[in-house]
Design a protein around this motif. Structure first.
Motif, PDB file in Angstrom:
ATOM      1  N   HIS A 297      -9.756 -37.669 -37.035  1.00  0.00           N
ATOM      2  CA  HIS A 297     -10.166 -39.064 -36.798  1.00  0.00           C
ATOM      3  C   HIS A 297     -10.169 -39.361 -35.303  1.00  0.00           C
ATOM      4  O   HIS A 297      -9.542 -40.302 -34.823  1.00  0.00           O
ATOM      5  CB  HIS A 297      -9.242 -40.052 -37.530  1.00  0.00           C
ATOM      6  N   THR A 299     -12.110 -39.900 -31.398  1.00  0.00           N
ATOM      7  CA  THR A 299     -13.049 -40.895 -30.875  1.00  0.00           C
ATOM      8  C   THR A 299     -14.486 -40.439 -31.092  1.00  0.00           C
ATOM      9  O   THR A 299     -14.755 -39.243 -31.292  1.00  0.00           O
ATOM     10  CB  THR A 299     -12.823 -41.107 -29.370  1.00  0.00           C
ATOM     11  N   ASP A 300     -15.411 -41.393 -31.041  1.00  0.00           N
ATOM     12  CA  ASP A 300     -16.824 -41.047 -31.196  1.00  0.00           C
ATOM     13  C   ASP A 300     -17.254 -40.021 -30.161  1.00  0.00           C
ATOM     14  O   ASP A 300     -17.988 -39.073 -30.461  1.00  0.00           O
ATOM     15  CB  ASP A 300     -17.692 -42.302 -31.057  1.00  0.00           C
ATOM     16  N   ASN A 331     -19.210 -41.020 -38.551  1.00  0.00           N
ATOM     17  CA  ASN A 331     -19.769 -42.103 -37.725  1.00  0.00           C
ATOM     18  C   ASN A 331     -19.988 -43.378 -38.544  1.00  0.00           C
ATOM     19  O   ASN A 331     -19.724 -44.487 -38.077  1.00  0.00           O
ATOM     20  CB  ASN A 331     -21.101 -41.656 -37.111  1.00  0.00           C
ATOM     21  N   GLN A 334     -16.871 -45.855 -39.382  1.00  0.00           N
ATOM     22  CA  GLN A 334     -16.104 -46.504 -38.311  1.00  0.00           C
ATOM     23  C   GLN A 334     -15.877 -47.985 -38.640  1.00  0.00           C
ATOM     24  O   GLN A 334     -16.662 -48.603 -39.368  1.00  0.00           O
ATOM     25  CB  GLN A 334     -16.839 -46.364 -36.972  1.00  0.00           C
ATOM     26  N   ASN A 337     -18.311 -51.370 -39.695  1.00  0.00           N
ATOM     27  CA  ASN A 337     -19.579 -50.973 -40.308  1.00  0.00           C
ATOM     28  C   ASN A 337     -19.615 -51.385 -41.768  1.00  0.00           C
ATOM     29  O   ASN A 337     -18.576 -51.562 -42.413  1.00  0.00           O
ATOM     30  CB  ASN A 337     -19.765 -49.448 -40.232  1.00  0.00           C
TER      31      ASN A 337
END
Length: 462
Positions: A297, A299-300, A331, A334, A337
Motif C-alpha cells: 500500500h 504511494t502512487d 490506483n 485510493q 474514489n
C-alpha cells in the motif's frame, strides 16, 4: 455408475494392470466424496492436460494416450493436490473434500511415490512451528536439530527406494521435496532468530551455514512448479535482498522495513540476474509484484516506479496483463474514489453495481467469503457478527466468491443471513483483480459512496 461407463472403467482398469512401464500412456481415475465441483481437471505445470466430469456416483476417469513423466496437479475447485505420473501408471484416488489432503489415498501402479509425497506434505504442515521453536538456538545447534529432522525423512525415503522399484526421476522428485523444505528453514533462520531473541541485529552465521546454496539450480525446469522448490526460491530471494541491503545501509533493519520499494526492486534485480528458466522467472516476478502491490500500500509515485521497473526487467512476462490489472485496481481503490465498475448478483438474480450498494448507506464495509472454504466462512461470519454489534454505525455487505448460486442461497438460509446485505459474483477473477483481493480477510470501507479505505482488514482495521 451407468453400465457403459462402468464397463469402460473396468476395461480401462484391467488394461492398465497389464500396461508396461514403457507404455506411453497413463490412467488416472477415482472417487470424490462430498464434491465441491462437477469436474476434476488435470494440469501439467499450469496447462490443462485433460478434465473429466464426475458421474452420478462422483467418480471420474482420465485416460492419457501419452504422458510426459513428471509432476502434475489435479484441481477439484477450490482445492488442488499434486500427482506424479509416469508412463504406464494406473492410479486411482479417493478423497473427501471435507478433509481434502488428509483423506487423499492413491492406489494402483505409481501409488508409492504419490502416497509418499502426500504424507510428506502432511508431515510438513505442523513442522514450521516446531522448527521455529528451535530458532532461538545458536546457528550450530539449530542446524543440528534441523539435520536430525531431515535425516528421519531421508531414511524413510531410502526405505521406500529399497522396498519399491522407484524410477530415478521419482526418487529425485521425492528427495527434492526433502532438500528444499530443509533449505527454506535455513533461509528463514536468521530472521526467526532475531525475532525470537528480540535483538535488532542478525546472528553471526558460520561460514558453512549456507553451503547448500552451492548445489542450488536456479533453472531446474523439472522443478519449476514443485511447491518446495518454488517456495524456497521466494524465501531465498527475500533473504538475498534483505542481506544485500542489510550490509550496505546504515540503520539497515529499519530502513529495509520502511523502504519497501527499494527492497522489492532489489528482488526484481536479483531474479533478473539469476533466473533464466521462463516459467520460474515469470512466476517469481509475478510473486514480487503481487506481494508489493497488494500488501505494501505504497504511494502512487512509488507504485508507478515499481510497475515501470517490473515491466522493464520481466519483459514479455505472461502475467503482465494480470499485474497491470492489479496495478490499476490499486490506483482505483485510493481514498475518495468511487468503487470500480463491478456488478454482482443480489438474491433475486438481478445485477447491481457495488457503487449502487455503497450509495444506499452512509458507512459501508464490504467483506468477502467463500462457501467452499468452511473455516473462512465460519470465521468471517463470526467476525462480522461481532463487528456489527460493536460498530453499529457500519452496514456490513457480504460478497460471495466461488460458490454456485444454489449452494449460496442454501448457505444464506441455513445461516440466517440478511439477504438484503448479501451478494455474489460469478466472475471472481475480475472481482479479485479490480478490488485487489489478496485474501478473504479483506474489507473495503466506504462513506457516502466514496472509498475511505480500499485495503482494510476485518481483524486489524476496526
Amino acid at each position: 455408475m451407468n453400465k457403459p461407463l462402468l464397463y469402460s472403467f473396468l476395461i480401462a482398469l484391467v488394461g492398465c494392470s497389464t500396461i508396461e512401464k514403457k507404455s506411453p500412456g497413463a490412467f488416472f481415475a477415482g472417487e470424490i466424496v462430498n464434491p465441491t465441483s462437477e469436474y476434476v481437471v488435470l494440469f501439467k505445470d499450469d496447462i490443462v492436460v485433460d478434465s473429466a466430469k464426475l458421474n452420478d456416483e462422483n467418480r471420474f476417469v482420465i485416460q492419457l494416450d501419452t504422458v510426459v513423466e513428471g509432476l502434475y496437479h489435479f484441481d477439484h475447485s477450490p482445492e488442488l493436490q499434486y500427482v506424479y505420473l509416469e508412463r504406464g501408471d494406473s492410479l486411482m484416488i479417493r478423497l473427501n473434500t471435507e478433509d481434502f489432503d488428509e483423506s487423499l489415498i492413491f492406489s494402483g501402479r505409481g501409488e508409492e511415490i504419490n502416497n509418499f509425497l502426500v504424507e510428506f506434505f502432511l508431515s510438513t504442515e505442523s513442522e514450521p512451528a516446531i522448527v521455529y521453536s528451535f530458532s532461538q538456538l545458536d546457528p550450530v545447534d539449530f542446524s543440528r536439530k534441523l539435520d536430525s529432522i531431515k535425516t528421519i525423512k531421508l531414511n524413510t525415503l531410502n526405505e521406500l527406494v529399497t522396498e519399491v522399484n522407484l524410477s530415478t526421476k521419482a526418487e529425485d522428485m521425492a528427495k527434492a521435496s526433502i532438500d528444499y523444505n530443509y533449505y527454506i528453514y535455513k533461509e528463514k533462520y536468521p530472521f526467526w532468530n532475531m525475532r525470537r531473541t528480540r535483538k535488532n541485529t542478525l546472528p553471526d552465521l558460520p561460514d558453512n551455514f549456507y553451503d547448500y546454496r552451492n548445489k542450488i539450480d536456479y533453472n531446474n525446469e523439472n522443478l519449476s512448479y514443485h511447491r518446495y522448490y518454488y517456495n524456497y526460491m521466494k524465501t531465498h530471494f527475500n533473504n538475498l535482498s534483505y542481506m544485500g541491503c542489510y550490509t550496505k545501509c546504515e540503520d539497515a533493519h529499519y530502513n529495509i522495513i520502511k523502504n519497501k520499494l527499494h527492497f522489492n526492486q532489489h528482488k526484481l534485480k536479483l531474479i533478473d540476474s539469476l533466473v533464466t528458466e521462463k516459467d520460474l522467472r515469470d512466476n517469481l516476478f509475478r510473486n514480487v509484484a503481487i506481494d508489493y502491490l497488494i500488501n505494501v500500500h505504497d504511494t502512487d509515485e512509488n507504485n508507478r516506479i515499481f510497475i515501470s521497473d517490473f515491466h522493464r526487467r520481466s519483459g514479455n512476462n505472461r502475467h503482465s496483463a494480470e499485474i497491470e490489472a492489479i496495478y490499476q485496481g490499486v490506483n482505483n481503490l485510493q481514498p475518495s474514489n468511487k468503487l470500480p465498475n463491478i456488478s454482482v448478483f443480489n438474491t433475486d438474480g438481478t445485477l447491481v453495481t457495488l457503487q449502487e450498494i455503497a450509495e444506499k448507506e452512509k458507512n459501508t464495509v464490504f467483506y468477502f467469503w467463500s462457501g467452499t472454504q468452511r473455516s473462512n466462512f465460519e470465521n468471517v461470519l463470526r467476525r462480522v457478527a461481532q463487528l456489527s454489534k460493536n460498530r453499529p454505525e457500519f452496514t456490513f455487505i457480504g460478497i460471495n466468491c466461488n460458490t454456485d448460486a444454489l449452494r449460496w442461497q442454501s448457505l444464506l438460509s441455513t445461516n440466517q443471513l440478511d439477504t438484503e446485505k448479501q451478494f455474489r459474483t460469478d466472475d471472481f477473477e475480475n472481482l479479485k483483480n479490480a478490488l485487489v483481493i489478496g485474501g478473504l480477510n479483506k474489507g473495503i470501507i466506504t462513506k457516502n459512496g466514496l472509498i475511505v479505505d480500499g485495503f482494510a482488514d476485518l481483524y486489524s482495521s476496526f
